[in-house]
Design an enzyme around this catalytic site. Structure first.
Site, PDB file in Angstrom:
ATOM      1  N   LYS A  76       0.860  -1.185   0.000  1.00 55.08           N
ATOM      2  CA  LYS A  76       0.000   0.000   0.000  1.00 55.08           C
ATOM      3  C   LYS A  76       0.896   1.235   0.000  1.00 55.08           C
ATOM      4  CE  LYS A  76      -3.845   2.106   2.627  1.00 55.08           C
ATOM      5  NZ  LYS A  76      -4.737   1.984   3.803  1.00 55.08           N
ATOM      6  N   SER A 151      -9.833   2.313   3.089  1.00 54.20           N
ATOM      7  CA  SER A 151      -8.909   3.043   2.244  1.00 54.20           C
ATOM      8  C   SER A 151      -7.930   2.159   1.465  1.00 54.20           C
ATOM      9  CB  SER A 151      -8.094   4.013   3.095  1.00 54.20           C
ATOM     10  OG  SER A 151      -7.245   3.314   3.977  1.00 54.20           O
ATOM     11  N   SER A 175     -10.222  -0.088   7.218  1.00 57.84           N
ATOM     12  CA  SER A 175      -9.611   0.093   5.898  1.00 57.84           C
ATOM     13  C   SER A 175      -8.934  -1.142   5.302  1.00 57.84           C
ATOM     14  CB  SER A 175      -8.594   1.232   5.939  1.00 57.84           C
ATOM     15  OG  SER A 175      -9.236   2.482   5.904  1.00 57.84           O
TER      16      SER A 175
END
Lengths: 484, 95
Positions: A76, A151, A175
């Site tokens: 990420k 997210s 998330s």
């Protein structure tokens, strides 16, 4: 080919049935061909990946067996990667090439993982749909008109479409779990303090926790083995001996006590079809010997409001470091120092980040601290106490991950309705408990996630329950037709 | 609670965010909704409850007061928007 799991690839690499270079090239080709439909990567690091793959092949030839040796993964874009842009989904960090690696990146490199690139995300991890990214929204591989969740939406979409066998995520209010549910994959948020936050760009420091996202519980356990561990560079890292998170995979479920929090089933807003999927999953677990009973989490309705005081407060403080002076975006021709600060931040941050900074600044401002922040910190304790009482009687809690199916891009325009998509995930963050989502069904071609919440440090048990479920079901093996 | 445009501009200033009146107007509705939403906390039974700052109620760990980080000034300054002679440059503060 794309069906193979991360754990399956590790076995094939160790058996020398495929080289890391071949495998890396295979996934890089998939990303090049398929990611334009999804926008799940911000940066693809093909050259470095192939160099890492060659190094892994050399180590494999020596008979080395480190846990992720030669297997492709994605990070990420919230994890700092030395020499590679680390944007956090923001214009503010678009120019930022990190001078150091996050501990998670260091540990996964040491375990032999090959990084294919950095995945898209909501700006500074603030969002539940991946629509707030400076690099544009990510699309859900099951229906590209819908959101992948957020997210960690880029990681979830990339794994869901099998553009990479595993990726990292971070979970401050859901998330990892919410996008895992929306994209039909397995994702785990560990106990707060398990995974080092060093080099993981901070959003809300008392809630943020990194974790694995992959097709199966076994894959997540294998990744977590590489990611977790004490780190003296993170002051909230938990000092505990190393643990094998795959140790509980083959534990049968006889006598396992599963609690169903009534509040997570009774509230308005839970899609009846989602409820049907969860009920069917409960039957599968009962069939393997688990005992199910209802439990109460009477303060859970206060989770989302408490979170939207605590998280913005911490975010407003953490994001004060972005000042246009030392790194990141700087406005053109500042008139004076105040203009430099305010315009660099005003131009560098997107609307959702600004909204949360302002909420945080307000609740921490003189005269309001007691009314908001202190009150929310007290509510946080009564929410955590509810869990403590529940875990006196049960081993794990089971609930839906999300109240509804993946929604359409642009469907949630007002902030509060977006915030409520994390209604079932936020409580575990406030309490610091480990929790995961795994695929448990499909409705109209869209995946549904099942959430398991464990007691502190009980990740191995959670992964074991999930693995047992995945022995009996095949939801985790399903890949959207356009990406099969 | 609802916030008006001038209150939004005041909070934006405290947050060091440049914001004109039009932008402040756009934020006012969302911020008012959020503040109204978190008012649900007012009904919570928290009399005598200790605030929770850390999920595991951990104590701050201390380490020996020894140098552990190497000097990486050049690497850090290489990514700065403006540096000169080892210093970060900002607009003139003192006339």
């Amino acid at each position: 080919m794309a069906q193979e799991t991360l754990s399956g690839w590790v076995r094939k690499l160790q058996a020398r049935e495929i080289s890391s270079r071949e495998l890396t090239q295979l996934y890089l080709d998939r990303i090049e061909r398929l990611d334009p439909q999804l926008n799940s990567f911000i940066t693809v690091t093909a050259e470095q990946a192939l160099a890492q793959a060659d190094a892994a092949d050399a180590r494999l030839a020596q008979g080395e067996q480190t846990p992720l040796l030669g297997v492709p993964i994605a990070q990420k874009d919230i994890f700092c990667t030395e020499g590679v842009r680390t944007s956090c989904g923001s214009r503010m960090l678009d120019p930022f090439v990190s001078p150091y690696n996050a501990t998670v990146v260091e540990r996964m490199n040491a375990a032999g993982a090959v990084m294919l690139g950095k995945t898209n995300m909501d700006e500074f991890a603030m969002g539940s749909s991946n629509e707030t990214s400076f690099y544009g929204p990510v699309r859900n591989p099951w229906d590209t008109e819908r959101v992948p969740g957020g997210s960690s939406g880029g990681s979830a979409a990339a794994v869901g479409a099998r553009l990479v066998p595993g990726a990292t995520g971070t979970d401050t209010g859901g998330s990892i779990r919410q996008p895992a549910a929306f994209c039909g994959i397995t994702g785990l948020k560990p106990t707060y303090g398990r995974v080092s936050r060093y080099g993981m760009i901070a959003f809300a420091s008392s809630l943020d926790q990194g974790g694995p996202m992959a097709a199966t519980a076994e894959d997540c356990g294998r990744m977590l083995n590489a990611m977790a561990g004490f780190d003296e560079r993170d002051s909230t890292s938990v000092e505990r001996p190393a643990e094998d998170f795959t140790a509980g995979l083959n534990q049968d479920l006889k006598g396992l006590r599963i609690g169903l929090p009534t509040e997570f089933f009774g509230e308005a807003g839970l899609d009846e079809r989602v409820r049907g999927v969860i009920d069917a999953a409960i039957e599968v677990l009962k069939g393997r010997g688990a005992e199910v009973r209802e439990v109460g989490l009477p303060n859970s309705h206060l989770s989302v409001p408490a979170y939207y005081v605590v998280a913005p407060a911490e975010c407003s403080s953490n994001l004060a470091r972005f000042d246009g002076v030392r790194y990141g975006y700087r406005c053109e021709n500042p008139e004076d120092l105040m203009d430099l600060y305010t315009r660099s931040r005003g131009e560098g941050f997107g609307d959702e980040v600004k909204r949360r900074i302002m909420v945080g600044t307000y609740v921490l401002s003189a005269g309001y601290y007691d009314a908001y922040y202190l009150k929310a910190q007290k509510v946080r304790r009564i929410i955590a106490d509810d869990f403590r009482r529940a875990f006196a009687d049960v081993d794990v809690l089971l609930a839906p991950t999300t109240p509804e199916l993946p929604f359409a891009l642009g469907a949630k325009a007002d902030p509060v309705s977006m915030y409520l998509s994390d209604i079932y995930t936020i409580a575990a963050n406030l309490a610091g408990l480990p929790a995961m989502s795994l695929p448990a069904g499909e409705i109209d071609g869209l995946p549904v996630g099942l959430q398991l919440i464990g007691n502190y440090f009980d990740e191995a048990r959670l992964l074991g329950v999930a693995h047992q479920y995945q022995q009996e079901t095949d939801w985790h093996t399903r890949v959207p037709a356009a990406f099969a | 609670m609802s916030v008006d445009t001038s209150e939004v501009r005041r909070i934006a200033h405290l947050s060091r965010l440049a914001m004109n009146d039009d932008q402040a107007r756009d934020f006012a509705g969302g911020l008012s909704d959020i503040f109204a939403f978190v008012e649900q906390l007012d009904g919570a039974a928290i009399e005598g409850v200790e605030p929770m700052a850390h999920p595991l109620d951990a104590e701050q760990r201390l380490r020996p007061d020894a140098v552990t980080e190497p000097d990486r000034r050049d690497a850090y300054q290489a990514i700065a928007p403006a540096v000169e002679g080892g210093l970060y440059l900002v607009p003139r503060v003192i006339e």
